[in-house]
Design a protein around this motif. Structure first.
Motif, PDB file in Angstrom:
ATOM      1  N   TRP A 134       0.696  -0.963  -0.004  1.00 24.37           N
ATOM      2  CA  TRP A 134       0.046  -0.024   0.067  1.00 24.37           C
ATOM      3  C   TRP A 134       1.045   1.385   0.016  1.00 24.37           C
ATOM      4  O   TRP A 134       1.356   1.588   1.022  1.00 24.37           O
ATOM      5  CB  TRP A 134      -0.820  -0.053   1.284  1.00 24.37           C
ATOM      6  CG  TRP A 134      -2.072   1.051   0.994  1.00 24.37           C
ATOM      7  CD1 TRP A 134      -3.336   0.677   0.447  1.00 24.37           C
ATOM      8  CD2 TRP A 134      -2.133   2.381   1.452  1.00 24.37           C
ATOM      9  NE1 TRP A 134      -3.941   2.143   0.447  1.00 24.37           N
ATOM     10  CE2 TRP A 134      -3.308   3.075   1.141  1.00 24.37           C
ATOM     11  CE3 TRP A 134      -0.999   3.325   1.797  1.00 24.37           C
ATOM     12  CZ2 TRP A 134      -3.679   4.016   1.355  1.00 24.37           C
ATOM     13  CZ3 TRP A 134      -1.448   4.577   2.162  1.00 24.37           C
ATOM     14  CH2 TRP A 134      -2.760   5.063   1.952  1.00 24.37           C
ATOM     15  N   GLN A 176      -6.878   7.935   5.858  1.00 20.10           N
ATOM     16  CA  GLN A 176      -5.717   7.053   5.425  1.00 20.10           C
ATOM     17  C   GLN A 176      -4.146   7.563   5.860  1.00 20.10           C
ATOM     18  O   GLN A 176      -3.355   6.640   6.205  1.00 20.10           O
ATOM     19  CB  GLN A 176      -5.775   6.520   3.889  1.00 20.10           C
ATOM     20  CG  GLN A 176      -5.447   7.962   2.923  1.00 20.10           C
ATOM     21  CD  GLN A 176      -5.663   7.510   1.569  1.00 20.10           C
ATOM     22  OE1 GLN A 176      -6.151   6.601   1.388  1.00 20.10           O
ATOM     23  NE2 GLN A 176      -5.216   8.177   0.746  1.00 20.10           N
ATOM     24  N   GLU A 177      -3.894   8.872   5.529  1.00 19.33           N
ATOM     25  CA  GLU A 177      -2.645   9.115   5.937  1.00 19.33           C
ATOM     26  C   GLU A 177      -2.177   8.979   7.199  1.00 19.33           C
ATOM     27  O   GLU A 177      -0.924   8.830   7.536  1.00 19.33           O
ATOM     28  CB  GLU A 177      -2.555  10.797   5.426  1.00 19.33           C
ATOM     29  CG  GLU A 177      -2.674  10.954   3.899  1.00 19.33           C
ATOM     30  CD  GLU A 177      -1.637  10.190   2.969  1.00 19.33           C
ATOM     31  OE1 GLU A 177      -0.662  10.395   3.614  1.00 19.33           O
ATOM     32  OE2 GLU A 177      -2.348   9.829   1.979  1.00 19.33           O
ATOM     33  N   ALA A 180      -1.254   5.362   7.542  1.00 19.15           N
ATOM     34  CA  ALA A 180       0.004   5.180   6.972  1.00 19.15           C
ATOM     35  C   ALA A 180       1.303   5.441   7.849  1.00 19.15           C
ATOM     36  O   ALA A 180       2.086   4.779   7.952  1.00 19.15           O
ATOM     37  CB  ALA A 180       0.080   5.678   5.703  1.00 19.15           C
ATOM     38  N   TYR A 184       4.084   3.326   9.894  1.00 19.97           N
ATOM     39  CA  TYR A 184       5.542   3.532   9.412  1.00 19.97           C
ATOM     40  C   TYR A 184       6.373   3.777  10.988  1.00 19.97           C
ATOM     41  O   TYR A 184       7.204   3.146  11.231  1.00 19.97           O
ATOM     42  CB  TYR A 184       5.763   4.899   8.443  1.00 19.97           C
ATOM     43  CG  TYR A 184       7.021   5.092   8.386  1.00 19.97           C
ATOM     44  CD1 TYR A 184       7.976   4.107   7.637  1.00 19.97           C
ATOM     45  CD2 TYR A 184       7.638   6.137   8.988  1.00 19.97           C
ATOM     46  CE1 TYR A 184       9.342   4.563   7.340  1.00 19.97           C
ATOM     47  CE2 TYR A 184       8.961   6.629   8.751  1.00 19.97           C
ATOM     48  CZ  TYR A 184       9.849   5.701   8.029  1.00 19.97           C
ATOM     49  OH  TYR A 184      10.888   5.991   7.911  1.00 19.97           O
ATOM     50  N   LEU A 206      -7.621   2.048   4.698  1.00 24.91           N
ATOM     51  CA  LEU A 206      -6.714   2.047   3.521  1.00 24.91           C
ATOM     52  C   LEU A 206      -7.283   1.536   2.314  1.00 24.91           C
ATOM     53  O   LEU A 206      -7.803   0.385   2.311  1.00 24.91           O
ATOM     54  CB  LEU A 206      -5.567   1.276   4.017  1.00 24.91           C
ATOM     55  CG  LEU A 206      -4.615   1.672   4.973  1.00 24.91           C
ATOM     56  CD1 LEU A 206      -3.374   0.605   5.398  1.00 24.91           C
ATOM     57  CD2 LEU A 206      -4.119   3.073   4.747  1.00 24.91           C
TER      58      LEU A 206
END
Length: 273
Positions: A134, A176-177, A180, A184, A206
């Motif tokens: 993704w 979604q950001e 993500a 990370y 996502l």
């Protein structure tokens, strides 16, 4: 026309009424794949070859009413085709509603003239989660609408149409950001592998890709139209080798992150017309 897919997709998005043939030239796109003349070492690519066997999805209970979900029937046709040694899974004329479609080796998913494969807006129709990449992060997430993993000799061909029906997903872009970045920060940087990065919930948000083969070889995408964008990236080639993408009409107007084409850590890819 080679290696100009970004221009073509952008132009098509801005001028939907423009005749596609004007974009590829007065003679249209040729059937023959011309010799590749790349400024780097690259093999000549040929279309995958399939057995002369046809598996109509109607033989497996699919109904073209645009309301009945045909996910099970379409994937049963793919399973039967693969088990028999390969061939063509045929979507005849009509509107076929479906969830996730999973291709298998030696299978050509063919959309006949007048066939519209319309994808469900229900996230549950893209579960269980599958291994994907993704936006550069390996994880387990909702299945792409059309997905293949570790396959060879696969194709999606036209002249029919794919309808991604992605608008009901697009509001997820607001969340979604954050997901993500959390992946990370809290997982990737701490050494947690993809098996521990499991998403596939509305809360994680996502959005799945439209067409995404991962770790596949000898792939053909040719001749069909994407008339409505999907939830996220449109064509995402991940860890693939020997891929031909040609004679497509890709309309992705209006969607957030509905990139027409992403060549994602792949090699020996030809994109034309």
């Amino acid at each position: 026309m080679r290696f100009t897919f970004c221009v073509l997709v952008f132009a098509a998005s801005l001028a939907l009424a423009q005749d596609w043939q004007q974009l590829v030239g007065p003679e249209g796109a040729p059937e023959v794949i011309a010799p590749i003349e790349a400024p780097f070492k690259m093999p000549q690519l040929d279309r995958p070859v399939f057995r002369d066997a046809v598996f109509p999805i109607t033989d497996f209970g699919a109904k073209p009413d645009g309301k009945s979900k045909n996910t099970q029937a379409i994937n049963a046709a793919i399973d039967a085709c693969a088990a028999a040694g390969g061939g063509t899974v045929l979507c005849p004329e009509g509107t076929w509603l479906t969830g996730a479609i999973h291709l298998k080796s030696n299978v050509n998913l063919h959309l006949a003239e007048g066939a519209v494969l319309r994808f469900s807006e229900d996230p549950a129709d893209y579960l269980p989660v599958v291994f994907t990449r993704w936006a550069g992060f390996e994880c387990y997430n909702y299945s792409p609408l059309i997905y293949a993993r570790d396959c060879e000799n696969i194709a999606v061909t036209g002249p029919g149409t794919l309808d991604g029906n992605g608008r009901p997903w697009w509001h997820w872009a607001e969340r979604q950001e954050e997901t993500a970045m959390q992946m990370y920060r809290d997982q990737i940087l701490k050494g947690i592998g993809p098996e521990g990065r499991v998403y596939g919930t509305p809360e994680a948000a996502l959005r799945p890709q439209f067409i995404s083969p991962i770790n596949c070889s000898n792939v053909l995408l040719e001749g069909f139209t994407i008339a409505e964008p999907g939830p996220f990236w449109t064509i995402d080639l991940v860890y693939c080798d020997h891929v031909i993408v040609r004679k497509l009409r890709v309309m992705t107007e209006g969607g957030p992150n509905t990139d027409g084409m992403n060549v994602d850590s792949s090699r020996n890819v030809l994109i034309e017309h």
